[in-house]
Design an enzyme around this catalytic site. Structure first.
Site, PDB file in Angstrom:
ATOM      1  N   HIS A  18       2.543   3.238   2.010  1.00  0.00           N
ATOM      2  CA  HIS A  18       3.902   3.301   2.576  1.00  0.00           C
ATOM      3  C   HIS A  18       4.881   2.526   1.706  1.00  0.00           C
ATOM      4  O   HIS A  18       6.038   2.935   1.535  1.00  0.00           O
ATOM      5  CB  HIS A  18       3.901   2.748   4.015  1.00  0.00           C
ATOM      6  N   CYS A  19       4.419   1.432   1.139  1.00  0.00           N
ATOM      7  CA  CYS A  19       5.304   0.565   0.332  1.00  0.00           C
ATOM      8  C   CYS A  19       5.725   1.206  -0.985  1.00  0.00           C
ATOM      9  O   CYS A  19       6.690   0.760  -1.605  1.00  0.00           O
ATOM     10  CB  CYS A  19       4.608  -0.742  -0.001  1.00  0.00           C
ATOM     11  N   ILE A  20       4.994   2.199  -1.443  1.00  0.00           N
ATOM     12  CA  ILE A  20       5.292   2.755  -2.779  1.00  0.00           C
ATOM     13  C   ILE A  20       5.990   4.112  -2.682  1.00  0.00           C
ATOM     14  O   ILE A  20       6.214   4.768  -3.698  1.00  0.00           O
ATOM     15  CB  ILE A  20       4.013   2.857  -3.655  1.00  0.00           C
ATOM     16  N   ASN A  78       0.824  -1.208   0.000  1.00  0.00           N
ATOM     17  CA  ASN A  78       0.000   0.000   0.000  1.00  0.00           C
ATOM     18  C   ASN A  78       0.860   1.260   0.000  1.00  0.00           C
ATOM     19  O   ASN A  78       2.008   1.216  -0.422  1.00  0.00           O
ATOM     20  CB  ASN A  78      -1.041  -0.030   1.118  1.00  0.00           C
TER      21      ASN A  78
END
Ligand code: KQY
Length: 367
Positions: free
Chosen positions: A355-357, A353
């Protein structure tokens, strides 16, 4: 840009908290059709929504492939800088550098080894050689010196308070598909050297069904020194209940690097989510990437938000708990504007989501 043979700790550099001031944020543009449905179009709209939301608070740079440059330029406002770069998929948190800073405000980057969340047998795709070079290229473009850390690790698997404390999960960092030859003590020693932390808080498992083998950034994060947010469910029949309860107990027992007990804020997870038939039919099947079938469970969590300068960019899932999650974030971050991303499901379909991108660049005198 030079690659240094020392460590951040030896040189007096440390990883600051995400809630500290940023010079900006980097992202990568999604396009691979075996991860993103419908040729990546819905994911591109979601990534654009995230990038535009962050750009309200700090400068955003989007890395795009040569073939997507003109399309991305059309989709994104001119305030967002677009640079051409090669990559295998669009998870800058995991393939980008972890930035460190020193007392003089100099910024450098740590470049970890990457194996697509598990390597040939249990990773998400093959090859990942372009992803492996993203951190080095970003540091070169930004003119930051680089440390090469001798560890397979993704940025989503670590969260720090910027004051000497690190949060990780055993499930991910001790998984045999990452650094099988290293013992827990060896891994902890590397983390202390390359993030310059004194206390590592080991949580157990990450979010149930998380395809990263339990990244901490979907489970728990620091909202400021001494305070964490934890994904939660009241449903005792949900496997997440035991996982979150175990994390809660470990956090309750923990003492951070400054000797503080932690304040723990629970944010209730959305209802269980699965890839639908229609969504799955839009994803290309390739022998070199993991299957994203209909009914595959999705590891939805409101913890996977990004802290920008004065803003919180948080996922929304069209779930009855969306509003409550935003209200809780408003209480936890009274000085920030809370921005929900309605299209976040299309990021979650790829396995992560907001934070991951994203990857923040700390504000320093050379950033
Ligand atoms: O959670 C993350 N940090 C990234 C998830 C990537 C999953 C790959 N499909």
């Amino acid at each position: 840009m030079q690659t240094l043979n020392t460590t951040p700790k030896a040189d007096g550099f440390w990883m600051p908290g995400e809630f500290e001031p940023h010079a900006g944020c980097w992202m990568l543009w999604p396009e691979r059709p075996d991860v993103w449905r419908n040729g990546g179009k819905p994911a591109q709209r979601a990534y654009a929504q995230v990038a535009m939301a962050i750009a309200e608070f700090e400068p955003v740079t989007m890395g795009v492939s040569a073939t997507q440059y003109e399309h991305a330029r059309h989709m994104l406002p001119e305030s967002i800088r677009i640079v051409e770069i090669s990559y295998d998929d669009a998870w800058l948190r995991d393939v980008g550098p972890t930035m460190v800073i020193n007392a003089q405000g100099e910024v450098r980057g740590v470049d970890w080894y990457f194996n697509a969340w598990g390597g040939l047998h249990s990773g998400q795709y093959f090859p990942w050689d372009k992803d492996e070079l993203v951190a080095q290229k970003l540091l070169e473009m930004e003119r930051f010196d680089r440390y090469r850390a001798p560890l397979i690790l993704e940025g989503g698997s670590i969260h720090v308070d910027g004051e000497g404390t690190l949060l990780v999960t055993e499930q991910c960092l001790l998984h045999p598909n990452r650094n099988p030859k290293l013992r827990q003590a060896d891994i902890e020693a590397y983390l202390k050297d390359y993030l310059n932390v004194e206390v590592v808080i080991w949580l157990g498992e990450g979010v149930h069904n998380d395809e990263t083998n339990g990244h901490v950034d979907n489970l728990c994060c620091f909202i400021r020194p001494g305070e964490v947010a934890l994904t939660w469910t009241d449903d005792e029949r949900d496997p997440q209940h035991e996982i979150s309860m175990d994390a809660y107990q470990r956090l309750l027992a923990a003492v951070d690097a400054k000797g503080r007990k932690l304040a723990i804020h629970k944010i209730h997870q959305p209802d269980p989510m699965f890839i639908t038939d229609k969504e799955a039919r839009g994803i290309d099947i390739m022998p070199t990437s993991s299957l994203r079938n209909a009914s595959k469970p999705l590891a939805g969590s409101y913890i996977n938000f990004y802290i920008a300068n004065g803003g919180i960019i948080a996922p929304q899932f069209n779930d009855h708990r969306d509003q409550k999650a935003l209200e809780t974030l408003r209480v936890l971050f009274p000085q920030h504007k809370i921005v929900g991303i309605p299209l976040a499901r299309d990021i979650l379909l790829g396995g992560g989501n907001i934070h991951c991108i994203t990857q923040q660049i700390p504000l320093g005198k050379n950033s």
